[in-house]
Design a protein around this motif. Structure first.
Motif, short mmCIF file in Angstrom:
data_model
loop_
_atom_site.label_atom_id
_atom_site.label_comp_id
_atom_site.label_asym_id
_atom_site.label_seq_id
_atom_site.Cartn_x
_atom_site.Cartn_y
_atom_site.Cartn_z
N VAL A 10 38.20 34.08 -30.66
CA VAL A 10 39.35 33.43 -31.27
C VAL A 10 40.36 33.16 -30.16
CG1 VAL A 10 41.24 33.76 -32.90
CG2 VAL A 10 38.99 34.64 -33.45
N ASP A 11 41.04 32.04 -30.25
CA ASP A 11 42.11 31.72 -29.30
C ASP A 11 43.30 31.21 -30.09
OD1 ASP A 11 43.79 30.92 -27.30
OD2 ASP A 11 42.48 29.36 -26.52
N THR A 12 44.33 32.06 -30.21
CA THR A 12 45.51 31.66 -30.96
C THR A 12 46.63 31.15 -30.04
OG1 THR A 12 46.35 33.93 -30.95
CG2 THR A 12 45.03 33.25 -32.87
N SER A 13 46.30 30.85 -28.80
CA SER A 13 47.32 30.41 -27.84
C SER A 13 47.89 29.03 -28.18
CB SER A 13 46.77 30.40 -26.42
OG SER A 13 45.72 29.46 -26.29
N THR A 14 47.20 28.25 -28.99
CA THR A 14 47.68 26.91 -29.32
C THR A 14 48.36 26.84 -30.69
OG1 THR A 14 45.55 26.27 -30.26
CG2 THR A 14 45.89 25.82 -27.90
N LEU A 15 48.50 27.97 -31.38
CA LEU A 15 49.10 27.94 -32.72
C LEU A 15 50.52 27.38 -32.69
CD1 LEU A 15 47.94 31.29 -34.38
CD2 LEU A 15 47.11 28.97 -34.79
N PHE A 16 51.30 27.72 -31.67
CA PHE A 16 52.68 27.25 -31.56
C PHE A 16 52.75 25.72 -31.66
CE2 PHE A 16 55.86 25.38 -28.73
CZ PHE A 16 57.03 25.79 -29.35
N SER A 17 51.90 25.05 -30.92
CA SER A 17 51.95 23.57 -30.88
C SER A 17 51.44 22.93 -32.16
CB SER A 17 51.16 23.05 -29.68
OG SER A 17 49.79 23.38 -29.82
N LYS A 18 50.79 23.70 -33.01
CA LYS A 18 50.25 23.16 -34.26
C LYS A 18 51.21 23.28 -35.45
CE LYS A 18 45.51 23.89 -32.85
NZ LYS A 18 44.27 24.63 -33.05
N VAL A 19 52.37 23.88 -35.22
CA VAL A 19 53.35 24.07 -36.30
C VAL A 19 54.31 22.87 -36.30
CG1 VAL A 19 55.18 25.55 -37.22
CG2 VAL A 19 53.16 26.57 -36.12
N PRO A 20 54.24 22.04 -37.33
CA PRO A 20 55.11 20.84 -37.37
C PRO A 20 56.60 21.16 -37.26
CG PRO A 20 53.42 20.70 -39.07
CD PRO A 20 53.34 22.09 -38.49
N PHE A 21 57.04 22.28 -37.82
CA PHE A 21 58.46 22.63 -37.78
C PHE A 21 58.92 22.86 -36.34
CE2 PHE A 21 62.07 25.63 -38.79
CZ PHE A 21 62.88 24.67 -39.36
N ASN A 22 58.08 23.47 -35.52
CA ASN A 22 58.42 23.68 -34.10
C ASN A 22 58.65 22.34 -33.41
OD1 ASN A 22 58.06 26.40 -34.54
ND2 ASN A 22 56.04 26.48 -33.61
N ARG A 23 57.79 21.37 -33.69
CA ARG A 23 57.94 20.03 -33.09
C ARG A 23 59.20 19.35 -33.62
NH1 ARG A 23 52.44 20.01 -34.18
NH2 ARG A 23 52.69 18.55 -35.89
N LEU A 24 59.48 19.50 -34.92
CA LEU A 24 60.66 18.88 -35.52
C LEU A 24 61.94 19.38 -34.83
CD1 LEU A 24 61.85 17.14 -37.87
CD2 LEU A 24 62.01 19.28 -39.15
N LEU A 41 65.19 25.24 -26.15
CA LEU A 41 65.60 24.26 -27.16
C LEU A 41 66.83 23.53 -26.65
CD1 LEU A 41 65.37 23.16 -30.14
CD2 LEU A 41 67.09 24.88 -30.69
N GLU A 42 66.76 22.22 -26.65
CA GLU A 42 67.92 21.40 -26.32
C GLU A 42 68.61 21.07 -27.64
OE1 GLU A 42 68.81 20.64 -23.26
OE2 GLU A 42 66.98 21.16 -22.16
N THR A 43 69.81 21.64 -27.83
CA THR A 43 70.54 21.39 -29.08
C THR A 43 70.92 19.92 -29.15
OG1 THR A 43 71.40 23.63 -29.10
CG2 THR A 43 72.56 22.01 -30.44
N ARG A 44 70.73 19.34 -30.32
CA ARG A 44 71.15 17.96 -30.57
C ARG A 44 71.93 17.95 -31.88
NH1 ARG A 44 65.71 18.58 -31.71
NH2 ARG A 44 65.07 17.64 -33.68
N ALA A 45 72.63 16.88 -32.13
CA ALA A 45 73.59 16.81 -33.25
C ALA A 45 72.99 17.23 -34.58
CB ALA A 45 74.17 15.40 -33.35
N GLU A 46 71.78 16.82 -34.88
CA GLU A 46 71.20 17.13 -36.19
C GLU A 46 70.80 18.60 -36.35
OE1 GLU A 46 68.02 14.73 -33.91
OE2 GLU A 46 70.17 14.76 -34.09
N LEU A 47 70.94 19.40 -35.30
CA LEU A 47 70.64 20.84 -35.38
C LEU A 47 71.90 21.68 -35.39
CD1 LEU A 47 67.64 21.11 -32.85
CD2 LEU A 47 67.56 20.73 -35.33
N THR A 48 73.06 21.05 -35.58
CA THR A 48 74.32 21.78 -35.50
C THR A 48 74.94 22.00 -36.88
OG1 THR A 48 75.60 19.75 -35.15
CG2 THR A 48 74.80 20.90 -33.18
N ASN A 49 75.95 22.87 -36.89
CA ASN A 49 76.69 23.18 -38.12
C ASN A 49 78.05 22.47 -38.09
OD1 ASN A 49 78.30 24.73 -36.37
ND2 ASN A 49 77.29 26.64 -36.93
N ASN A 50 78.96 22.85 -38.99
CA ASN A 50 80.28 22.24 -39.06
C ASN A 50 81.13 22.47 -37.82
OD1 ASN A 50 79.67 21.38 -41.60
ND2 ASN A 50 80.73 23.04 -42.64
N PHE A 51 80.77 23.44 -37.00
CA PHE A 51 81.53 23.77 -35.80
C PHE A 51 80.89 23.18 -34.54
CE2 PHE A 51 82.09 27.14 -38.94
CZ PHE A 51 83.46 27.05 -39.14
#
Length: 138
Positions: A10-24, A41-51
């Motif tokens: 078994v090789d679970t080293s690629t599981l990270f890249s297979k998670v759509p949420f991680n890519r999003l 992670l490079e923060t961008r506007a759509e990942l921020t809160n009211n502050f």
């Protein structure tokens, strides 16, 4: 006579890249080996809160993913993991480029205990976490 059961490699080293949420979110795995992991992670506007800081849910996700990656690497990428428990402390707002560091600090055959921190570009700690991860068959 009992037949010996052989599980396929078994090789679970690629599981990270297979998670759509991680890519999003745009997370990048920079390092993952021997119970240690580093994500960026490079923060961008759509990942921020009211502050205009990185949303707490994004911070928690980054901590969870870096710890689970550390746990996977501790198993030699022979198992998968699910999060059992996670405790998070937020220390300052996260902005810009965030780097998460995860370490597998203990456990055994069935669980792995991990710690993580996120630093901003200045090296200040944004958040810390501890987590417990259950090893499962992939």
């Amino acid at each position: 006579m009992d037949a010996e059961v052989t599980l396929p490699d078994v090789d679970t080293s690629t599981l990270f890249s297979k998670v759509p949420f991680n890519r999003l979110l745009g997370m990048r795995r920079e390092f993952c080996e021997a119970g240690q992991a580093r994500m960026v992670l490079e923060t961008r506007a759509e990942l921020t809160n009211n502050f205009h800081a990185t949303h707490g849910g994004v911070i928690m996700t980054l901590l969870d993913v870096v710890m689970s990656s550390a746990a996977l690497s501790k198993s030699g990428f022979q198992r998968a993991v699910v999060t059992i428990d996670m405790s998070t402390s937020f220390l300052k707002p996260g902005r810009g480029r965030l780097t998460a560091y995860g370490t597998a600090v203990g456990g055994g055959r069935s669980v792995c205990f991990c710690e993580a921190r996120i630093e901003d570009e200045a090296g200040d700690i944004v958040a810390k976490a501890m987590g417990t991860f259950k090893y499962v068959r992939p």
